[in-house]
Motif scaffolding. Structure first.
Motif, PDB file in Angstrom:
ATOM      1  N   LYS A  83       0.808  -1.220   0.000  1.00 59.83           N
ATOM      2  CA  LYS A  83       0.000   0.000   0.000  1.00 59.83           C
ATOM      3  C   LYS A  83       0.840   1.269   0.000  1.00 59.83           C
ATOM      4  O   LYS A  83       0.364   2.337   0.368  1.00 59.83           O
ATOM      5  CB  LYS A  83      -0.954  -0.019   1.187  1.00 59.83           C
ATOM      6  N   THR A  84       2.062   1.162  -0.461  1.00 56.84           N
ATOM      7  CA  THR A  84       2.940   2.323  -0.545  1.00 56.84           C
ATOM      8  C   THR A  84       2.316   3.396  -1.433  1.00 56.84           C
ATOM      9  O   THR A  84       1.811   3.093  -2.511  1.00 56.84           O
ATOM     10  CB  THR A  84       4.301   1.909  -1.146  1.00 56.84           C
ATOM     11  N   LYS A  85       2.372   4.636  -1.000  1.00 55.49           N
ATOM     12  CA  LYS A  85       1.869   5.760  -1.801  1.00 55.49           C
ATOM     13  C   LYS A  85       2.890   6.097  -2.890  1.00 55.49           C
ATOM     14  O   LYS A  85       4.056   6.337  -2.600  1.00 55.49           O
ATOM     15  CB  LYS A  85       1.640   7.001  -0.941  1.00 55.49           C
ATOM     16  N   VAL A  86       2.445   6.082  -4.130  1.00 54.50           N
ATOM     17  CA  VAL A  86       3.261   6.517  -5.260  1.00 54.50           C
ATOM     18  C   VAL A  86       2.513   7.678  -5.897  1.00 54.50           C
ATOM     19  O   VAL A  86       1.402   7.504  -6.412  1.00 54.50           O
ATOM     20  CB  VAL A  86       3.489   5.379  -6.279  1.00 54.50           C
ATOM     21  N   HIS A  87       3.117   8.844  -5.832  1.00 55.39           N
ATOM     22  CA  HIS A  87       2.475  10.043  -6.360  1.00 55.39           C
ATOM     23  C   HIS A  87       2.747  10.156  -7.854  1.00 55.39           C
ATOM     24  O   HIS A  87       3.887  10.048  -8.295  1.00 55.39           O
ATOM     25  CB  HIS A  87       2.994  11.286  -5.631  1.00 55.39           C
ATOM     26  N   VAL A  88       1.676  10.354  -8.610  1.00 55.50           N
ATOM     27  CA  VAL A  88       1.813  10.585 -10.038  1.00 55.50           C
ATOM     28  C   VAL A  88       2.025  12.080 -10.196  1.00 55.50           C
ATOM     29  O   VAL A  88       1.138  12.871  -9.901  1.00 55.50           O
ATOM     30  CB  VAL A  88       0.570  10.090 -10.815  1.00 55.50           C
ATOM     31  N   ASP A  89       3.222  12.429 -10.606  1.00 57.26           N
ATOM     32  CA  ASP A  89       3.600  13.831 -10.652  1.00 57.26           C
ATOM     33  C   ASP A  89       3.728  14.322 -12.091  1.00 57.26           C
ATOM     34  O   ASP A  89       3.078  13.795 -12.985  1.00 57.26           O
ATOM     35  CB  ASP A  89       4.897  14.055  -9.867  1.00 57.26           C
ATOM     36  N   ARG A 125      -8.860  -0.360  -5.050  1.00 56.65           N
ATOM     37  CA  ARG A 125      -9.132  -0.221  -3.615  1.00 56.65           C
ATOM     38  C   ARG A 125      -9.760  -1.518  -3.153  1.00 56.65           C
ATOM     39  O   ARG A 125     -10.828  -1.889  -3.628  1.00 56.65           O
ATOM     40  CB  ARG A 125     -10.071   0.946  -3.356  1.00 56.65           C
ATOM     41  N   GLY A 126      -9.056  -2.204  -2.294  1.00 52.21           N
ATOM     42  CA  GLY A 126      -9.580  -3.477  -1.844  1.00 52.21           C
ATOM     43  C   GLY A 126      -8.684  -4.137  -0.825  1.00 52.21           C
ATOM     44  O   GLY A 126      -7.805  -3.514  -0.248  1.00 52.21           O
ATOM     45  N   ASN A 127      -8.916  -5.424  -0.651  1.00 56.20           N
ATOM     46  CA  ASN A 127      -8.211  -6.199   0.367  1.00 56.20           C
ATOM     47  C   ASN A 127      -7.939  -7.602  -0.145  1.00 56.20           C
ATOM     48  O   ASN A 127      -8.513  -8.047  -1.142  1.00 56.20           O
ATOM     49  CB  ASN A 127      -9.064  -6.291   1.638  1.00 56.20           C
ATOM     50  N   VAL A 128      -7.098  -8.293   0.613  1.00 56.44           N
ATOM     51  CA  VAL A 128      -6.863  -9.715   0.380  1.00 56.44           C
ATOM     52  C   VAL A 128      -7.812 -10.476   1.277  1.00 56.44           C
ATOM     53  O   VAL A 128      -7.917 -10.203   2.475  1.00 56.44           O
ATOM     54  CB  VAL A 128      -5.404 -10.097   0.698  1.00 56.44           C
ATOM     55  N   VAL A 129      -8.542 -11.419   0.687  1.00 56.56           N
ATOM     56  CA  VAL A 129      -9.438 -12.295   1.437  1.00 56.56           C
ATOM     57  C   VAL A 129      -9.036 -13.717   1.087  1.00 56.56           C
ATOM     58  O   VAL A 129      -9.251 -14.166  -0.036  1.00 56.56           O
ATOM     59  CB  VAL A 129     -10.921 -12.035   1.073  1.00 56.56           C
ATOM     60  N   GLY A 130      -8.403 -14.385   2.041  1.00 56.74           N
ATOM     61  CA  GLY A 130      -7.913 -15.737   1.775  1.00 56.74           C
ATOM     62  C   GLY A 130      -6.821 -15.706   0.723  1.00 56.74           C
ATOM     63  O   GLY A 130      -5.794 -15.073   0.903  1.00 56.74           O
ATOM     64  N   ASN A 131      -7.074 -16.363  -0.394  1.00 50.65           N
ATOM     65  CA  ASN A 131      -6.097 -16.415  -1.482  1.00 50.65           C
ATOM     66  C   ASN A 131      -6.542 -15.582  -2.683  1.00 50.65           C
ATOM     67  O   ASN A 131      -6.118 -15.810  -3.794  1.00 50.65           O
ATOM     68  CB  ASN A 131      -5.887 -17.872  -1.905  1.00 50.65           C
ATOM     69  N   SER A 132      -7.448 -14.622  -2.419  1.00 49.89           N
ATOM     70  CA  SER A 132      -7.984 -13.784  -3.487  1.00 49.89           C
ATOM     71  C   SER A 132      -7.854 -12.308  -3.124  1.00 49.89           C
ATOM     72  O   SER A 132      -7.731 -11.944  -1.962  1.00 49.89           O
ATOM     73  CB  SER A 132      -9.467 -14.079  -3.723  1.00 49.89           C
ATOM     74  N   VAL A 133      -7.937 -11.480  -4.157  1.00 51.67           N
ATOM     75  CA  VAL A 133      -7.955 -10.041  -3.963  1.00 51.67           C
ATOM     76  C   VAL A 133      -9.332  -9.548  -4.392  1.00 51.67           C
ATOM     77  O   VAL A 133      -9.805  -9.888  -5.478  1.00 51.67           O
ATOM     78  CB  VAL A 133      -6.855  -9.352  -4.796  1.00 51.67           C
ATOM     79  N   VAL A 134      -9.985  -8.778  -3.519  1.00 52.97           N
ATOM     80  CA  VAL A 134     -11.312  -8.252  -3.823  1.00 52.97           C
ATOM     81  C   VAL A 134     -11.269  -6.736  -3.727  1.00 52.97           C
ATOM     82  O   VAL A 134     -10.424  -6.165  -3.042  1.00 52.97           O
ATOM     83  CB  VAL A 134     -12.387  -8.810  -2.864  1.00 52.97           C
TER      84      VAL A 134
END
Length: 170
Positions: free
Chosen positions: A122-128, A152-161
């Motif tokens: 979740k590192t912030k990378v600024h588009v400049d 924008r989401g989370n890891v749930v088990g072995n998936s990304v939602v």
């Protein structure tokens, strides 16, 4: 999903593919004899992927580091030059900026740790602002960000939602 669809149907959408395709070329320079080992032909890309950095930063810095600098290759053998094992300076460059309209960059944010557990970086990378990129011929061009797609989401088990949103420059 867009890029999977594009790759599977590129013959049907040559106008879209042609607009976003750019070529890269790689080479490594020997730190002992300065011999340059080159990739024989450029690689066609619709996008390029980078690992998301572990610390907050600027997208322009990521692009400059990747395209205008080199990566140190430890224990690299110069097969065509001095034949010695040494440090190689490995470059990946845009082949020709004069025919490159767009560079699509994907930051890989999904990381699997040593136990196989998925994490989102979740590192912030600024588009400049724009960035100047030097190609394999020594020509330079400015590239300006025109859009960002964010997950924008989370890891749930072995998936990304989650959901994707897009911000486009006016």
């Amino acid at each position: 999903d867009f890029f999977v669809c594009l790759e599977e149907n590129f013959v049907y959408w040559p106008d879209v593919v042609g607009m976003i395709t750019f070529k890269t070329i790689s080479h490594t320079i020997c730190s002992i004899c300065n011999h340059k080992s080159c990739q024989p032909v450029p690689t066609e890309n619709q996008y390029i992927e980078f690992q998301c950095p572990p610390f907050q930063g600027q997208m322009s810095d990521i692009l400059r580091k990747h395209f205008n600098s080199f990566e140190i290759m430890q224990n690299w053998r110069d097969e065509d030059g001095c034949k010695r094992e040494t440090i190689g300076h490995s470059y990946t460059q845009i082949f020709d900026v004069t025919i490159t309209s767009f560079i699509i960059v994907i930051l890989k944010r999904i990381h699997r740790d040593h136990n196989g557990v998925l994490h989102i970086v979740k590192t912030k990378v600024h588009v400049d602002n724009e960035v100047v990129i030097v190609d394999s011929f020594g020509h330079s061009a400015k590239f300006k960000p025109i859009g960002v797609i964010e997950h924008r989401g989370n890891v749930v088990g072995n998936s990304v939602v989650g959901h994707y949103t897009a911000d486009i420059l006016n």
